[in-house]
Each structure stands twice: as C-alpha cells, then as structure tokens.
Design a protein around this motif. Structure first.
Motif, PDB file in Angstrom:
ATOM      1  N   GLU A 113       2.218  -5.722  -7.600  1.00  0.00           N
ATOM      2  CA  GLU A 113       3.718  -6.346  -8.741  1.00  0.00           C
ATOM      3  C   GLU A 113       3.441  -7.616  -9.016  1.00  0.00           C
ATOM      4  O   GLU A 113       3.900  -8.311  -9.597  1.00  0.00           O
ATOM      5  N   ARG A 114       3.081  -8.100  -7.974  1.00  0.00           N
ATOM      6  CA  ARG A 114       3.592  -9.939  -7.572  1.00  0.00           C
ATOM      7  C   ARG A 114       2.165 -10.482  -7.616  1.00  0.00           C
ATOM      8  O   ARG A 114       2.262 -11.830  -7.712  1.00  0.00           O
TER       9      ARG A 114
ATOM     10  N   ARG B 202       2.024   4.066   0.261  1.00  0.00           N
ATOM     11  CA  ARG B 202       1.989   3.389  -1.712  1.00  0.00           C
ATOM     12  C   ARG B 202       3.050   2.647  -2.583  1.00  0.00           C
ATOM     13  O   ARG B 202       2.736   2.555  -3.245  1.00  0.00           O
ATOM     14  N   SER B 203       4.398   2.526  -2.468  1.00  0.00           N
ATOM     15  CA  SER B 203       5.444   2.116  -2.852  1.00  0.00           C
ATOM     16  C   SER B 203       4.985   0.430  -1.964  1.00  0.00           C
ATOM     17  O   SER B 203       5.638  -0.362  -3.199  1.00  0.00           O
ATOM     18  N   SER B 204       4.629   0.488  -0.899  1.00  0.00           N
ATOM     19  CA  SER B 204       4.296  -1.024  -1.166  1.00  0.00           C
ATOM     20  C   SER B 204       3.178  -1.923  -1.301  1.00  0.00           C
ATOM     21  O   SER B 204       3.638  -3.319  -2.070  1.00  0.00           O
TER      22      SER B 204
ATOM     23  N   PHE C 186       2.502  -0.503  -4.204  1.00  0.00           N
ATOM     24  CA  PHE C 186       2.661  -0.833  -5.972  1.00  0.00           C
ATOM     25  C   PHE C 186       3.290  -1.806  -5.860  1.00  0.00           C
ATOM     26  O   PHE C 186       3.023  -3.217  -6.633  1.00  0.00           O
ATOM     27  N   SER C 187       4.486  -2.522  -4.928  1.00  0.00           N
ATOM     28  CA  SER C 187       5.354  -3.496  -4.678  1.00  0.00           C
ATOM     29  C   SER C 187       4.735  -5.018  -4.716  1.00  0.00           C
ATOM     30  O   SER C 187       4.491  -5.761  -5.544  1.00  0.00           O
ATOM     31  N   HIS C 188       3.706  -4.633  -3.550  1.00  0.00           N
ATOM     32  CA  HIS C 188       2.723  -5.756  -3.521  1.00  0.00           C
ATOM     33  C   HIS C 188       1.131  -6.338  -5.074  1.00  0.00           C
ATOM     34  O   HIS C 188       1.788  -7.810  -5.441  1.00  0.00           O
TER      35      HIS C 188
ATOM     36  N   SER D 225      11.403 -15.078 -11.691  1.00  0.00           N
ATOM     37  CA  SER D 225      12.497 -14.429 -11.900  1.00  0.00           C
ATOM     38  C   SER D 225      13.573 -15.728 -12.456  1.00  0.00           C
ATOM     39  O   SER D 225      13.675 -15.329 -13.836  1.00  0.00           O
TER      40      SER D 225
ATOM     41  N   ARG E 203       5.307   6.451   1.807  1.00  0.00           N
ATOM     42  CA  ARG E 203       5.847   4.412   2.025  1.00  0.00           C
ATOM     43  C   ARG E 203       4.839   2.985   1.567  1.00  0.00           C
ATOM     44  O   ARG E 203       4.710   2.605   1.440  1.00  0.00           O
TER      45      ARG E 203
ATOM     46  N   THR F  91      -4.795   2.579  -4.912  1.00  0.00           N
ATOM     47  CA  THR F  91      -2.919   3.848  -5.043  1.00  0.00           C
ATOM     48  C   THR F  91      -2.786   5.124  -4.534  1.00  0.00           C
ATOM     49  O   THR F  91      -1.963   5.407  -4.169  1.00  0.00           O
TER      50      THR F  91
END
Length: 576
Positions: A97-98, A89-91, A93-95, A404, A87, A116
């Motif tokens: 990306e922004r 790592r996913s958070s 990476f998602s952060h 987007s 969770r 990461t």
C-alpha cells in the motif's frame, strides 16, 4: 526464508511448546520397541503372562501419551504457522500500500497478488511441517541409531551402510527437482497475468471475437506451468520408490544377518524385532527429511519472492518531519520548471513545465494523445516525484507535505472510473467516511447522478457488482465525481472524467460544478474542446511541453496546436 521468521516471533512460546512435545513424542516412540523386546525376551520366551500384561499396559500408556503429544504438537504448529501466514500477508499488503506507482510498474499487479496469496501459502505449509519435523526427524534418526547400537553394535553396520546410500539418492533426486520448483512460481505469475487480463477485459475480448485467441493464450500458459509441474513431480516421484526399496532391502539384510546372530547365540529374538523397528524409524526419519527437502526449495523460491517485495523501499516517502510552513494560499497549484521521465525512458514525459492554477478558477489541460496530460496531474497528489523543478500545493512543495495530508486536500477523479464492491452510498463515502446522508445526496445531485440512482430499486443502497459492472461508463464517471465532491477538497482534479458523458449531461454537470467548487482550484484534463473552452485558463500540451497558455479566445489567436485541435472538433460556425 530465514529472513521471514521474524513474523513468527509472537508465537515463539507455541513454537517452543511444539518442539518440546515433539521431543517427548520422539522419546516415547523410541521407548516402545525396547518395551516390545522385553515382552518377547522376558514374557513370551519365559512364558511369564503377568510380565506380558504389565509391560503391555506400559506400552499402551506410552502409545496414548505419544498420540496426545502428537495431537497437541500438530495443533500448536498449525496455530503458529497460520498466525505467521496471517501476519506476513498483512505486512506484505501494508507494505504494498505504501508503494508508489513506480513500484507497481516494477513488480506488476498479477505478480504482487501471487506473492501475497500463493507464495505465502507455500511458505506457511512448509513452516507447519518444519515445526513438527525439525525436532522429530533428527531425534528419531540419531536416537534410533543409539538404540540400535545398544541392541547390537555389529548388526548396526547394515544401517550405517544404508543411510549414506539413501541420503545420496535423496540429494541427487532433490537437486534435479529444485530448479523446476523455482521455475513454477514464475509460471504461476504468468498464468495469473493472462487470467486477470482475460477476465477484466472480457467485454473487449468478446467485442473483437477474440475468445478463442484468449483461450489459446491461457492454454499455452497453463500447459507451460503443467509441463514444469509434471517434470518436477516426475523427478520427485522417484524418491519414494527408492526409499521403499532401500527400506525393504535393509529389512531383509537385518533379518538375514540378525537370524545368523541369533543362531550363534549373540542376539535374542526380541532384540532383533526391536532392532528392526529402530532401523525403520531411522529410515522413516530420512523419509520425512526428504519430504521437507522436496517442499523447501519451492517454499524458498516463494520466500525470496516475498522478501523482494518487503525489501523494496518505496521511492516516494514522507520526510521525517513534514514542514508545510508557508501554507496559506488555499489550494493553489504551481508547477515550476517541472521535468519528469518514467524509469527507463529515453526522453522526459514532461519538460520544463511552468504554470499556476489558482483557487476560484478552472484550469483546463488539453493536448493530443501522449502529450503528458495524465502524467501532469499524477504529479499533484504525488503519485510520482519530479525529476527536477517542483510542484507546489498551497505554496508548499508537495514533497514537504505528508502524503496523507497532501491527498486529503485533493479530490481526484481518475481517467478510468473505478468503483468498489458495495452499495452506491458506500462508494460515495469512500471520499469521506463520515459523510452524512444529506452530504451524499447533495454530491449525487451535483454530479447529475440523482436521476439514474432514483430509478434503481434500492436507490443509494443499491449493491454494485465488482468494478461497477452493472453501470454504464457515464454512470460510473458521475459516481466517481460524486465521491470527490463529498470530500469538499481544496483542489479538484478531473482526469478526462467527462469523456463518457453526453453533451447535455456534460454541460449541466460543469454548470453545477462551477457553483459547487467556487473557492477551490479546479483542474480539468479533457480531449473535447467543448469541455475546456469556458475555462479561465487553458494549458495546451504537445509532447510534454507547454505549447500555449491562455483563454479559449487567446489561444485561437496565438497557438497553432490549439487551433488544430479546435478545427478538428468544431465547425467554422461554432468557432466563430
């Protein structure tokens, strides 16, 4: 590190069960020496075989239960820590990306990769250990002290003297090792940076025969990290001998003074054996705490670095209620008194730029190196935000659009063609995931890529190497153009996307693009005059300012900067 524990919330029941099982295991371990003392005192001394068998059976049962509890706790702790790592790592990476390009510039790609992967692994490993030791170590320590006192309070003075000495030794050794563990993470960043640059730039390295230089650069970073790691581990290595010495000295003292108390009739042999085991459990719990003590500083440093990423708020964010009201002018792009400077720069990269790129027209941007061409087109998809003025797409300030929605209207072909691992078709569909085979083939045809794709064994299903290393520069550029074409956007941005093409392919591609992009706004950044001379409008940049706007003929007559560029590339006959 505590700030990251929120990612453990979905596994709170597993964590609770882990701690409960570890509590039961600790109680079982504390009960075993007591049973053993009863066997010696009641069974062996009194020669009661039945009692020995009966109590021994209880010991086997308690040991089996403790083993089962240990396996269950280890399984749950591993599941919880692994889930936490997943969770987190996913958070991260998602952060990331922004992030805007500004945040990437701040942290660095190599550092973000390390944070990461390596940093999260460090925290995950320590969390796995902590979930098991957080209950077990204190329970074994304080429970062992209570049980030892119950066996012989006076002999417990040996333990009371040993514990502070051992705790002080652990603290002194650990406090010297902590700074080195913190420094190691920064040195891993540096090593990753050097390695990444050397591998991604391997062609340049070999072309300039700098292999030995890169090897030396890597060795310096590697040796620096190794020296720090050795120093840290040398310091921490002293902890185990000190602990073993204290355990052995404590054992000798307990046996010595315990023997005297047995001789005086104040203690039984079984109680001394149990007392010795309790002392070992107490010291072993301190040993477990010291292992955590040696790992936590490094994990804490990693946690701080991870939290820095999560705490970094992107400068470019969508407004709460994007309001693209007034949109209706297609893909018209307008710059209105735009000024932009990079963070920390003394002077603006762009100053008071104003122009309009209209649908159905080709707007070309030309200028010398460092004139601000790539910076200009980076403002359109909002990779950066302007310092003053505004950039409008479809009549609306780009800051009013959601990112987007804005970028869905734009087909961006970057200066450096970037392809992903996968087939050619997959890379083209990166622009439009639901594109049909016919749309893909059409985009390939317009991009003048059909011929070289047809020559490949698997055609559109040909698998590309990482970064498209099995393609030439011109082939990669054409696939990047096809990726934008399949999207059919309102605005096309070609950031020096024809530089690797020969003149014949360049001409054919621009002719095909003219038909394909008839109703769209086309913005071309180029170095070659041949690429821009047929544009409806040419914007000449010099040091971030507009030096001239007009057609090729108009600029030849009025713009000295454009005249110099043309004279440097074309002959007198070509100019005429």
């Amino acid at each position: 590190m505590l700030k990251l524990l929120r990612f453990l919330r979905p596994y709170r029941y597993m964590v609770a069960m882990t701690m409960f099982f570890m509590l039961l295991q600790s109680l079982a371990n504390l009960y075993l020496p007591n049973l053993m003392s009863h066997i010696v005192n009641e069974g062996i001394v009194k020669e009661d075989t039945a009692y020995i068998w009966r109590t021994g059976g209880w010991m086997l049962l308690v040991s089996a239960v403790a083993a089962a509890l240990s396996v269950a706790a280890s399984y749950l702790a591993s599941r919880s820590a692994s889930g936490f790592g997943m969770r987190l790592r996913s958070s991260v990476f998602s952060h990331v990306e922004r992030f805007s390009l500004q945040e990437f510039d701040k942290h660095g790609t190599a550092s973000l990769i390390t944070r990461t992967t390596n940093d999260i692994t460090q925290v995950q490993q320590v969390l796995n250990m902590m979930l098991r030791m957080l209950v077990m170590a204190p329970m074994m320590c304080f429970g062992g002290i209570i049980m030892a006192l119950s066996k012989d309070a006076e002999l417990s003075l040996v333990i009371i003297v040993a514990i502070p000495i051992l705790a002080l030794a652990i603290f002194l050794i650990g406090s010297k090792g902590i700074p080195y563990f913190k420094a190691m993470q920064g040195k891993i960043d540096r090593l990753n940076l050097v390695l990444r640059e050397s591998l991604t730039g391997i062609r340049v390295v070999r072309a300039f025969n700098r292999t030995e230089h890169e090897r030396e650069r890597f060795d310096r970073a590697n040796e620096d990290l190794t020296a720090t790691a050795i120093k840290a581990n040398q310091i921490m290595a002293g902890m185990m001998p000190v602990m073993m010495l204290m355990m052995n000295v404590t054992s000798i003292a307990i046996i010595w003074f315990g023997g005297l108390r047995i001789s005086a009739g104040h203690m039984q042999v079984g109680d001394l054996m149990a007392f010795l085991q309790y002392a070992m459990q107490i010291l072993f719990s301190l040993m477990m705490a010291s292992m955590m003590f040696s790992m936590v500083p490094r994990a804490s440093a990693s946690a701080v670095r991870i939290h820095e990423v999560l705490a970094t708020e992107p400068i470019i964010v969508d407004r709460e209620k994007p309001d693209p009201s007034g949109a209706g002018k297609g893909g018209q792009v307008a710059f209105e008194q735009v000024t932009f400077r990079y963070p920390g720069a003394e002077k603006p990269a762009l100053s008071e730029l104003s122009f309009t790129a209209r649908p159905g027209q080709v707007t070309a941007i030309i200028g010398g190196t460092g004139a601000g061409k790539t910076t200009l087109v980076s403002l359109i998809p909002r990779f950066y935000d302007v310092e003053s003025g505004s950039v409008r797409v479809g009549g609306v300030d780009v800051r009013e659009w959601s990112q987007s929605e804005l970028r869905s209207r734009i087909g961006f072909i970057p200066q450096k063609a970037l392809l992903f691992t996968g087939t050619i078709a997959d890379n083209i569909r990166y622009g439009k995931e639901e594109a049909t085979d016919e749309e893909v083939r059409h985009a390939v045809s317009v991009a003048q890529a059909a011929e070289f794709i047809a020559s490949m064994p698997d055609g559109l299903d040909t698998v590309l190497a990482q970064g498209g290393q099995n393609l030439s520069g011109g082939q990669k550029q054409r696939l990047s153009i096809a990726r934008a074409l399949v999207r059919k956007p309102e605005v096309y941005i070609f950031d020096d996307s024809f530089s690797a093409l020969d003149f014949k392919t360049d001409a054919k591609l621009r002719a095909a693009l003219k038909q394909e992009t008839g109703d769209a706004t086309v913005i071309i950044v180029a170095q070659r005059v041949n690429t821009v001379m047929d544009a409806d409008q040419i914007i000449v940049l010099e040091e971030g300012k507009v030096a001239g706007i007009g057609t090729h003929r108009e600029l030849l007559a009025t713009c000295s900067v454009y005249q110099e560029i043309v004279k440097s590339q074309l002959t007198e006959e070509e100019i005429a």
